[in-house]
Motif scaffolding. Sequence first.
Motif, PDB file in Angstrom:
ATOM      1  N   LEU A  27     -19.988  77.835 110.192  1.00 13.00           N
ATOM      2  CA  LEU A  27     -21.162  76.981 109.572  1.00 13.00           C
ATOM      3  C   LEU A  27     -20.933  77.611 108.138  1.00 13.00           C
ATOM      4  O   LEU A  27     -21.502  76.448 107.112  1.00 13.00           O
ATOM      5  CB  LEU A  27     -22.636  77.343 110.241  1.00 13.00           C
ATOM      6  CG  LEU A  27     -22.452  77.018 111.611  1.00 13.00           C
ATOM      7  CD1 LEU A  27     -23.794  77.589 112.440  1.00 13.00           C
ATOM      8  CD2 LEU A  27     -22.603  75.233 111.618  1.00 13.00           C
ATOM      9  N   GLY A  28     -20.848  78.755 107.836  1.00  9.28           N
ATOM     10  CA  GLY A  28     -20.954  78.914 106.259  1.00  9.28           C
ATOM     11  C   GLY A  28     -19.992  78.368 105.609  1.00  9.28           C
ATOM     12  O   GLY A  28     -20.094  77.926 104.458  1.00  9.28           O
ATOM     13  N   ILE A  29     -18.776  78.031 106.034  1.00  9.74           N
ATOM     14  CA  ILE A  29     -17.831  77.208 105.376  1.00  9.74           C
ATOM     15  C   ILE A  29     -18.136  75.730 105.178  1.00  9.74           C
ATOM     16  O   ILE A  29     -18.135  75.191 104.241  1.00  9.74           O
ATOM     17  CB  ILE A  29     -16.365  77.233 106.145  1.00  9.74           C
ATOM     18  CG1 ILE A  29     -15.761  78.618 106.128  1.00  9.74           C
ATOM     19  CG2 ILE A  29     -15.407  76.377 105.833  1.00  9.74           C
ATOM     20  CD1 ILE A  29     -14.484  78.805 106.869  1.00  9.74           C
ATOM     21  N   GLY A  30     -18.900  75.351 106.191  1.00  7.40           N
ATOM     22  CA  GLY A  30     -19.629  73.998 106.095  1.00  7.40           C
ATOM     23  C   GLY A  30     -20.522  73.851 105.001  1.00  7.40           C
ATOM     24  O   GLY A  30     -20.828  72.870 104.299  1.00  7.40           O
ATOM     25  N   ILE A  31     -21.329  74.827 104.921  1.00 12.87           N
ATOM     26  CA  ILE A  31     -22.524  75.051 103.728  1.00 12.87           C
ATOM     27  C   ILE A  31     -21.737  75.087 102.252  1.00 12.87           C
ATOM     28  O   ILE A  31     -22.205  74.504 101.304  1.00 12.87           O
ATOM     29  CB  ILE A  31     -23.325  76.223 104.068  1.00 12.87           C
ATOM     30  CG1 ILE A  31     -24.074  76.189 105.333  1.00 12.87           C
ATOM     31  CG2 ILE A  31     -24.107  76.364 102.764  1.00 12.87           C
ATOM     32  CD1 ILE A  31     -24.757  77.281 105.786  1.00 12.87           C
ATOM     33  N   LEU A  32     -20.727  75.692 102.304  1.00 13.78           N
ATOM     34  CA  LEU A  32     -19.913  75.704 101.114  1.00 13.78           C
ATOM     35  C   LEU A  32     -19.059  74.629 100.754  1.00 13.78           C
ATOM     36  O   LEU A  32     -18.464  74.551  99.679  1.00 13.78           O
ATOM     37  CB  LEU A  32     -18.759  77.240 101.028  1.00 13.78           C
ATOM     38  CG  LEU A  32     -19.774  78.567 100.932  1.00 13.78           C
ATOM     39  CD1 LEU A  32     -18.785  79.633 101.254  1.00 13.78           C
ATOM     40  CD2 LEU A  32     -20.627  78.649  99.915  1.00 13.78           C
ATOM     41  N   PHE A  33     -18.761  73.705 101.655  1.00 14.68           N
ATOM     42  CA  PHE A  33     -17.878  72.599 101.669  1.00 14.68           C
ATOM     43  C   PHE A  33     -17.939  71.639 100.416  1.00 14.68           C
ATOM     44  O   PHE A  33     -16.893  71.595  99.755  1.00 14.68           O
ATOM     45  CB  PHE A  33     -17.983  71.963 102.813  1.00 14.68           C
ATOM     46  CG  PHE A  33     -16.803  70.835 102.957  1.00 14.68           C
ATOM     47  CD1 PHE A  33     -15.644  71.145 103.492  1.00 14.68           C
ATOM     48  CD2 PHE A  33     -17.182  69.447 102.908  1.00 14.68           C
ATOM     49  CE1 PHE A  33     -14.589  70.091 103.536  1.00 14.68           C
ATOM     50  CE2 PHE A  33     -16.384  68.384 102.788  1.00 14.68           C
ATOM     51  CZ  PHE A  33     -15.184  68.786 103.292  1.00 14.68           C
ATOM     52  N   PRO A  34     -19.380  71.336 100.070  1.00 15.27           N
ATOM     53  CA  PRO A  34     -19.183  70.677  98.742  1.00 15.27           C
ATOM     54  C   PRO A  34     -18.831  71.234  97.564  1.00 15.27           C
ATOM     55  O   PRO A  34     -18.673  70.623  96.424  1.00 15.27           O
ATOM     56  CB  PRO A  34     -20.806  70.248  98.698  1.00 15.27           C
ATOM     57  CG  PRO A  34     -21.436  70.627 100.114  1.00 15.27           C
ATOM     58  CD  PRO A  34     -20.605  71.758 100.475  1.00 15.27           C
ATOM     59  N   PHE A  35     -18.783  72.329  97.507  1.00 19.86           N
ATOM     60  CA  PHE A  35     -18.408  73.270  96.310  1.00 19.86           C
ATOM     61  C   PHE A  35     -16.848  73.378  96.042  1.00 19.86           C
ATOM     62  O   PHE A  35     -16.587  73.926  95.230  1.00 19.86           O
ATOM     63  CB  PHE A  35     -19.263  74.505  96.314  1.00 19.86           C
ATOM     64  CG  PHE A  35     -20.628  74.685  96.425  1.00 19.86           C
ATOM     65  CD1 PHE A  35     -21.475  74.322  95.198  1.00 19.86           C
ATOM     66  CD2 PHE A  35     -21.323  74.603  97.701  1.00 19.86           C
ATOM     67  CE1 PHE A  35     -22.759  74.293  95.358  1.00 19.86           C
ATOM     68  CE2 PHE A  35     -22.732  74.846  97.592  1.00 19.86           C
ATOM     69  CZ  PHE A  35     -23.246  74.467  96.414  1.00 19.86           C
ATOM     70  N   GLY A  36     -16.268  72.804  96.965  1.00 21.26           N
ATOM     71  CA  GLY A  36     -14.890  72.856  96.831  1.00 21.26           C
ATOM     72  C   GLY A  36     -14.322  72.015  95.750  1.00 21.26           C
ATOM     73  O   GLY A  36     -15.111  70.977  95.317  1.00 21.26           O
ATOM     74  N   LYS A  37     -13.565  72.365  94.715  1.00 20.59           N
ATOM     75  CA  LYS A  37     -13.125  71.783  93.548  1.00 20.59           C
ATOM     76  C   LYS A  37     -12.522  70.518  93.490  1.00 20.59           C
ATOM     77  O   LYS A  37     -12.457  69.703  92.567  1.00 20.59           O
ATOM     78  CB  LYS A  37     -12.801  72.654  92.550  1.00 20.59           C
ATOM     79  CG  LYS A  37     -13.557  73.881  92.100  1.00 20.59           C
ATOM     80  CD  LYS A  37     -13.146  74.951  90.977  1.00 20.59           C
ATOM     81  CE  LYS A  37     -14.099  75.994  90.666  1.00 20.59           C
ATOM     82  NZ  LYS A  37     -13.600  77.050  89.679  1.00 20.59           N
ATOM     83  N   SER A  38     -11.902  70.448  94.683  1.00 15.40           N
ATOM     84  CA  SER A  38     -10.891  69.232  94.763  1.00 15.40           C
ATOM     85  C   SER A  38     -10.887  68.829  96.423  1.00 15.40           C
ATOM     86  O   SER A  38     -11.223  69.663  97.216  1.00 15.40           O
ATOM     87  CB  SER A  38      -9.487  69.499  94.612  1.00 15.40           C
ATOM     88  OG  SER A  38      -8.838  70.468  95.061  1.00 15.40           O
ATOM     89  N   GLU A  39     -10.450  67.725  96.619  1.00 20.00           N
ATOM     90  CA  GLU A  39     -10.234  67.334  97.923  1.00 20.00           C
ATOM     91  C   GLU A  39      -9.296  68.239  98.769  1.00 20.00           C
ATOM     92  O   GLU A  39      -9.525  68.476  99.934  1.00 20.00           O
ATOM     93  CB  GLU A  39      -9.884  65.714  98.098  1.00 20.00           C
ATOM     94  CG  GLU A  39      -9.928  65.261  99.440  1.00 20.00           C
ATOM     95  CD  GLU A  39      -9.630  63.631  99.496  1.00 20.00           C
ATOM     96  OE1 GLU A  39      -8.527  63.281 100.254  1.00 20.00           O
ATOM     97  OE2 GLU A  39     -10.322  63.078  98.723  1.00 20.00           O
ATOM     98  N   LYS A  40      -8.218  68.579  98.011  1.00 17.09           N
ATOM     99  CA  LYS A  40      -7.255  69.275  98.523  1.00 17.09           C
ATOM    100  C   LYS A  40      -8.062  70.544  99.180  1.00 17.09           C
ATOM    101  O   LYS A  40      -7.766  71.453 100.150  1.00 17.09           O
ATOM    102  CB  LYS A  40      -6.093  69.649  97.711  1.00 17.09           C
ATOM    103  CG  LYS A  40      -5.046  70.472  98.393  1.00 17.09           C
ATOM    104  CD  LYS A  40      -4.052  70.423  97.442  1.00 17.09           C
ATOM    105  CE  LYS A  40      -2.845  71.356  98.068  1.00 17.09           C
ATOM    106  NZ  LYS A  40      -1.406  71.578  97.304  1.00 17.09           N
TER     107      LYS A  40
END
Length: 333
Positions: A27-40
């Motif tokens: 779930l933590g990765i899901g919370i951080l998901f929008p902070f990924g700098k690119s689609e990759k």
Amino acid sequence: MFDLAFIWAGIIAFAVLVYVVLDGFDLGIGILFPFGKSEKDQDVMMNSIAPVWDGNETWLVLGGGGLFAVFPLAYAVVMPALYMPIILMLIALIFRGVAFEYRWRTKRWKKVWDVAFFGGSFIATFMQGIALGALVQGIEMENRAYAGGWWDWLTPFSILTGFALIAGYALLGATFLILKTEHDLQAQMRNYAWKLGIATLGFIGVVSLLTPFQDSVYFERWFNFPGSLYSIFVPALVALAAFMLFTSLKAEKEATPFLAALSLFVLSFVGLGISFYPHMVPPSLTIWQAAAPESSLWFTLVGTIVLIPLILGYTAYAYWVFRGKTDPDAGYH
């Protein structure tokens, strides 16, 4: 003579702890998901948990099903008190699960499923934290039934524990990505882990200070001898885990930050267990009062003794097969 109710309380606690440990970083990765700098980067984040996310939630089913089967009175009291956060949590988990499949099969609606993945993770975590806070502050009972109001679960304390769990799960997610990724994404998550570690420790401190004042039983447990020894021993171990977390982040280690973050959760869970025991539903329903008849406890225990090693074996095998770094060029597993 076996104390079956006590054994079953241990099994339920174990299932909940394993769920928190495994689904927490998920779930933590899901919370951080929008902070990924690119689609990759977002693809790598999702792929890092794609092979194991559904298996992690097996423990939630085991904990909830076990509570219903062996502590029916506790189930009958807790569910009416927490209907809303539990229903919202389950709906969020459903949307999140669907997003895992649909996101990889569409271009036009990909952003929608990105939002569903993040929103499902965030809301599910927040509702779990609120449910925990509502349980800690106590559930009102009368004549072996829930006697509180519809909104008793929503209080400043439960909202605090909701945000605390968001910070904690995000820390688990960041440290897991340090273990599973490389280069820029790993460096980004290491930077986030510093900030989330500080936030998580702050929340642990505040919640720990407020918990003894939620009920006189908690206060007596922590501040009267010999319980006062827990007030020294548990915080000392938390401080040690925090030291391991930050020193390993500074040394740019990969596995140790994740293990240290898991230790913080385990120690927090132990602290809750110390506060709760011997109650199944604080402040008035004990383990033995909530337990099913002994024949039912024996019947379900036989199946559980077989089932838990199988689940543990499958889980260990899945993590072993998909060990190592997540390949940025690999597709959805």
